[in-house]
Design a protein around this motif. Structure first.
Motif, short mmCIF file in Angstrom:
data_model
loop_
_atom_site.label_atom_id
_atom_site.label_comp_id
_atom_site.label_asym_id
_atom_site.label_seq_id
_atom_site.Cartn_x
_atom_site.Cartn_y
_atom_site.Cartn_z
N ARG A 13 34.64 37.99 -56.29
CA ARG A 13 35.97 37.42 -56.12
C ARG A 13 36.04 36.11 -56.88
O ARG A 13 35.06 35.39 -57.00
CB ARG A 13 36.25 37.18 -54.65
N LYS A 14 37.25 35.80 -57.35
CA LYS A 14 37.44 34.55 -58.05
C LYS A 14 37.44 33.40 -57.07
O LYS A 14 37.93 33.52 -55.94
CB LYS A 14 38.78 34.55 -58.80
N THR A 15 36.91 32.29 -57.53
CA THR A 15 36.93 31.12 -56.67
C THR A 15 38.35 30.55 -56.63
O THR A 15 39.21 30.89 -57.45
CB THR A 15 35.98 30.02 -57.20
N ARG A 41 41.30 30.69 -59.53
CA ARG A 41 42.64 31.19 -59.26
C ARG A 41 43.70 30.13 -59.56
O ARG A 41 44.76 30.43 -60.11
CB ARG A 41 42.74 31.68 -57.82
N LEU A 42 43.41 28.87 -59.19
CA LEU A 42 44.34 27.78 -59.49
C LEU A 42 44.49 27.59 -61.00
O LEU A 42 45.60 27.36 -61.50
CB LEU A 42 43.88 26.48 -58.82
N ALA A 43 43.39 27.68 -61.73
CA ALA A 43 43.44 27.54 -63.19
C ALA A 43 44.27 28.66 -63.80
O ALA A 43 45.06 28.44 -64.73
CB ALA A 43 42.02 27.53 -63.77
N GLN A 44 44.10 29.87 -63.28
CA GLN A 44 44.87 31.00 -63.78
C GLN A 44 46.36 30.80 -63.48
O GLN A 44 47.21 31.05 -64.34
CB GLN A 44 44.37 32.30 -63.14
N LEU A 45 46.68 30.33 -62.30
CA LEU A 45 48.08 30.07 -61.95
C LEU A 45 48.67 28.96 -62.81
O LEU A 45 49.83 29.03 -63.22
CB LEU A 45 48.20 29.72 -60.47
#
Length: 113
Positions: free
Chosen positions: A3-5, A9-13
């Motif tokens: 799973r992504k940390t 996930r925040l960086a992707q968003l």
């Protein structure tokens, strides 16, 4: 599958947000350009049609007052010479000659000058 940390996930968003903001800015610029083109077309149509001579004269007078202060580039002023009342357009000023002046390497003087 790992799973992504939360940080990933925040960086992707954040990346998705930046992409959407860029898309929105591009769309806003396109809308702004379209509005300007349509408004310009309306003004030119009213000047050419001249169904109301008094309005056409007021519009022409207003353009002659406002355009010289609004237009900053000589090439732009040359495009509106008929509206702003310029009797002659300098030969050196043309839409085609301007990019050539920009593309000259800096530090080199033009032989024509």
């Amino acid at each position: 599958m790992a799973r992504k940390t939360i940080e990933q996930r925040l960086a992707q968003l954040d990346a998705q947000r930046a992409t959407l903001k860029a898309r929105q800015a591009k769309q806003d610029r396109a809308i702004d350009t379209r509005r300007k083109v349509l408004l310009g077309a309306l003004v030119l149509q009213r000047l050419e049609a001249g169904h109301d001579p008094a309005f056409t004269q007021r519009l022409t007078d207003w353009l002659r007052r406002e355009l010289p202060g609004f237009l900053t580039r000589e090439a732009d002023k040359a495009l509106f010479a008929d509206l702003i009342g310029s009797e002659t357009i300098p030969e050196a000023v043309s839409v085609r000659s301007e990019p050539a002046a920009i593309s000259q390497p800096s530090g080199e003087a033009s032989e024509a000058a």
